[in-house]
Scaffold this motif. Sequence first.
Motif, PDB file in Angstrom:
ATOM      1  N   ALA A  96     100.057  87.977 113.048  1.00 37.34           N
ATOM      2  CA  ALA A  96      99.738  86.554 113.050  1.00 37.34           C
ATOM      3  C   ALA A  96      98.585  86.244 113.989  1.00 37.34           C
ATOM      4  O   ALA A  96      97.991  85.177 113.915  1.00 37.34           O
ATOM      5  N   LEU A  97      98.244  87.195 114.868  1.00 37.70           N
ATOM      6  CA  LEU A  97      97.180  86.954 115.829  1.00 37.70           C
ATOM      7  C   LEU A  97      95.803  87.306 115.274  1.00 37.70           C
ATOM      8  O   LEU A  97      94.817  87.173 115.968  1.00 37.70           O
ATOM      9  N   GLY A  98      95.715  87.749 114.074  1.00 36.36           N
ATOM     10  CA  GLY A  98      94.406  88.052 113.504  1.00 36.36           C
ATOM     11  C   GLY A  98      94.422  89.329 112.683  1.00 36.36           C
ATOM     12  O   GLY A  98      95.471  89.791 112.248  1.00 36.36           O
ATOM     13  N   MET A  99      93.269  89.924 112.481  1.00 37.83           N
ATOM     14  CA  MET A  99      93.175  91.134 111.682  1.00 37.83           C
ATOM     15  C   MET A  99      93.853  92.292 112.402  1.00 37.83           C
ATOM     16  O   MET A  99      93.482  92.652 113.504  1.00 37.83           O
ATOM     17  N   GLY A 100      94.842  92.860 111.773  1.00 36.87           N
ATOM     18  CA  GLY A 100      95.560  93.957 112.393  1.00 36.87           C
ATOM     19  C   GLY A 100      96.547  93.479 113.432  1.00 36.87           C
ATOM     20  O   GLY A 100      96.630  92.300 113.739  1.00 36.87           O
ATOM     21  N   VAL A 150     100.708  91.481 122.443  1.00 42.16           N
ATOM     22  CA  VAL A 150     100.620  90.313 123.314  1.00 42.16           C
ATOM     23  C   VAL A 150     101.771  90.310 124.297  1.00 42.16           C
ATOM     24  O   VAL A 150     102.924  90.494 123.901  1.00 42.16           O
ATOM     25  N   VAL A 151     101.475  90.133 125.546  1.00 42.33           N
ATOM     26  CA  VAL A 151     102.519  89.921 126.539  1.00 42.33           C
ATOM     27  C   VAL A 151     102.672  88.424 126.704  1.00 42.33           C
ATOM     28  O   VAL A 151     101.711  87.719 126.969  1.00 42.33           O
ATOM     29  N   SER A 152     103.875  87.929 126.527  1.00 42.39           N
ATOM     30  CA  SER A 152     104.104  86.496 126.666  1.00 42.39           C
ATOM     31  C   SER A 152     105.524  86.296 127.138  1.00 42.39           C
ATOM     32  O   SER A 152     106.195  87.220 127.554  1.00 42.39           O
ATOM     33  N   SER A 153     106.005  85.067 127.045  1.00 43.99           N
ATOM     34  CA  SER A 153     107.374  84.803 127.439  1.00 43.99           C
ATOM     35  C   SER A 153     108.127  84.188 126.275  1.00 43.99           C
ATOM     36  O   SER A 153     107.839  83.086 125.840  1.00 43.99           O
ATOM     37  N   THR A 170      99.248  80.154 116.140  1.00 43.83           N
ATOM     38  CA  THR A 170      97.836  80.072 115.750  1.00 43.83           C
ATOM     39  C   THR A 170      96.913  80.847 116.687  1.00 43.83           C
ATOM     40  O   THR A 170      95.694  80.747 116.577  1.00 43.83           O
ATOM     41  N   LEU A 171      97.487  81.619 117.607  1.00 40.53           N
ATOM     42  CA  LEU A 171      96.662  82.378 118.536  1.00 40.53           C
ATOM     43  C   LEU A 171      95.768  83.377 117.803  1.00 40.53           C
ATOM     44  O   LEU A 171      96.204  84.034 116.851  1.00 40.53           O
ATOM     45  N   GLU A 172      94.545  83.484 118.276  1.00 40.26           N
ATOM     46  CA  GLU A 172      93.608  84.485 117.782  1.00 40.26           C
ATOM     47  C   GLU A 172      93.253  85.420 118.934  1.00 40.26           C
ATOM     48  O   GLU A 172      93.363  85.043 120.109  1.00 40.26           O
ATOM     49  N   PRO A 173      92.840  86.642 118.621  1.00 39.20           N
ATOM     50  CA  PRO A 173      92.506  87.583 119.694  1.00 39.20           C
ATOM     51  C   PRO A 173      91.507  87.045 120.705  1.00 39.20           C
ATOM     52  O   PRO A 173      91.616  87.319 121.897  1.00 39.20           O
ATOM     53  N   ASN A 174      90.511  86.266 120.231  1.00 41.93           N
ATOM     54  CA  ASN A 174      89.503  85.762 121.174  1.00 41.93           C
ATOM     55  C   ASN A 174      90.019  84.603 122.022  1.00 41.93           C
ATOM     56  O   ASN A 174      89.297  84.087 122.874  1.00 41.93           O
ATOM     57  N   ASP A 175      91.272  84.160 121.794  1.00 39.86           N
ATOM     58  CA  ASP A 175      91.883  83.149 122.652  1.00 39.86           C
ATOM     59  C   ASP A 175      92.442  83.764 123.931  1.00 39.86           C
ATOM     60  O   ASP A 175      92.773  83.043 124.871  1.00 39.86           O
ATOM     61  N   LEU A 176      92.601  85.076 123.949  1.00 43.00           N
ATOM     62  CA  LEU A 176      93.266  85.759 125.048  1.00 43.00           C
ATOM     63  C   LEU A 176      92.247  86.223 126.093  1.00 43.00           C
ATOM     64  O   LEU A 176      91.108  86.522 125.766  1.00 43.00           O
ATOM     65  N   PRO A 177      92.641  86.279 127.373  1.00 44.83           N
ATOM     66  CA  PRO A 177      93.950  85.912 127.924  1.00 44.83           C
ATOM     67  C   PRO A 177      94.030  84.413 128.179  1.00 44.83           C
ATOM     68  O   PRO A 177      93.016  83.761 128.394  1.00 44.83           O
ATOM     69  N   VAL A 197     102.361  82.406 129.110  1.00 46.62           N
ATOM     70  CA  VAL A 197     101.409  83.496 129.313  1.00 46.62           C
ATOM     71  C   VAL A 197     101.174  84.239 128.008  1.00 46.62           C
ATOM     72  O   VAL A 197     102.112  84.527 127.271  1.00 46.62           O
ATOM     73  N   ALA A 198      99.915  84.572 127.726  1.00 43.28           N
ATOM     74  CA  ALA A 198      99.594  85.437 126.591  1.00 43.28           C
ATOM     75  C   ALA A 198      98.391  86.295 126.958  1.00 43.28           C
ATOM     76  O   ALA A 198      97.314  85.775 127.257  1.00 43.28           O
ATOM     77  N   VAL A 199      98.585  87.613 126.978  1.00 39.32           N
ATOM     78  CA  VAL A 199      97.494  88.557 127.205  1.00 39.32           C
ATOM     79  C   VAL A 199      97.721  89.762 126.299  1.00 39.32           C
ATOM     80  O   VAL A 199      98.821  89.993 125.822  1.00 39.32           O
ATOM     81  N   THR A 200      96.666  90.520 126.059  1.00 38.41           N
ATOM     82  CA  THR A 200      96.849  91.733 125.279  1.00 38.41           C
ATOM     83  C   THR A 200      97.670  92.735 126.081  1.00 38.41           C
ATOM     84  O   THR A 200      97.549  92.815 127.297  1.00 38.41           O
ATOM     85  N   ALA A 201      98.494  93.481 125.381  1.00 39.27           N
ATOM     86  CA  ALA A 201      99.433  94.379 126.048  1.00 39.27           C
ATOM     87  C   ALA A 201      98.763  95.604 126.651  1.00 39.27           C
ATOM     88  O   ALA A 201      99.392  96.341 127.393  1.00 39.27           O
TER      89      ALA A 201
END
Length: 219
Positions: A20-24, A28-31, A68-75, A91-95
């Motif tokens: 859901a976060l984009g292509m592939g 995501v680390v979140s809570s 609706t998060l996209e990879p370029n929204d992170l962190p 919190v949302a960051v790439t794992a």
Amino acid sequence: MKRRNVLTAIGTLSLGVGTALGMGAVDVVSSNSDGSFRVVSPGADVRIDPADSVGADVVKNGTIDFATLEPNDLPVATVSGNGGQMVTIQVAVTATQDHDFGDILKITNNSTDSTGYDVGFTYTGFGAAVDDGSIPKTDVVQAFQFTHGASTTKTVSSDWGDAQYDPMNYVSVEAGTSETVGLKVLQTDSIANFVSGSFTGDSENAVLIDEVTAVANQQ
């Protein structure tokens, strides 16, 4: 006699991954599902609020729409307060990436009798994947760290080398003053491997930490 005021922040720190976060698949680390965990004020003389000035990747009084998060929204992280009684952090960051969000909380000592407090945060409840040993508790404790200080930053949340996971250090807050606390996320191989080997398809979540306890020790 010195008193120890204990407060409990019920919430979750968890890790999710999904297409859901984009292509592939993007880890995501979140809570939990809404990406939030809560820090509750110990009451009495100490209150916790969002920091007056937060880090560049932290949004005050906002929310993260994980659908609706996209990879370029992170962190990204958000922090919102409730009159000093509770602070909610998302919190949302790439794992696979470490990230220091900078200042996110403010601790204020409203004591009128010159009483100082040493404040720290400890993780006291863990999710199923941690309790069953799939992810070592020490790795999870190390992955999420509340921090304090600039030139000599110190961790003021659980010590991953301590059997009771007591705070590694404390924030000293004198009467009538405030101190800021930051949030840092560090990735570990065990967490990254668990995610890549467990989740496929739409976003899912695995709870890592489900209870945070803040303690205020009278100086």
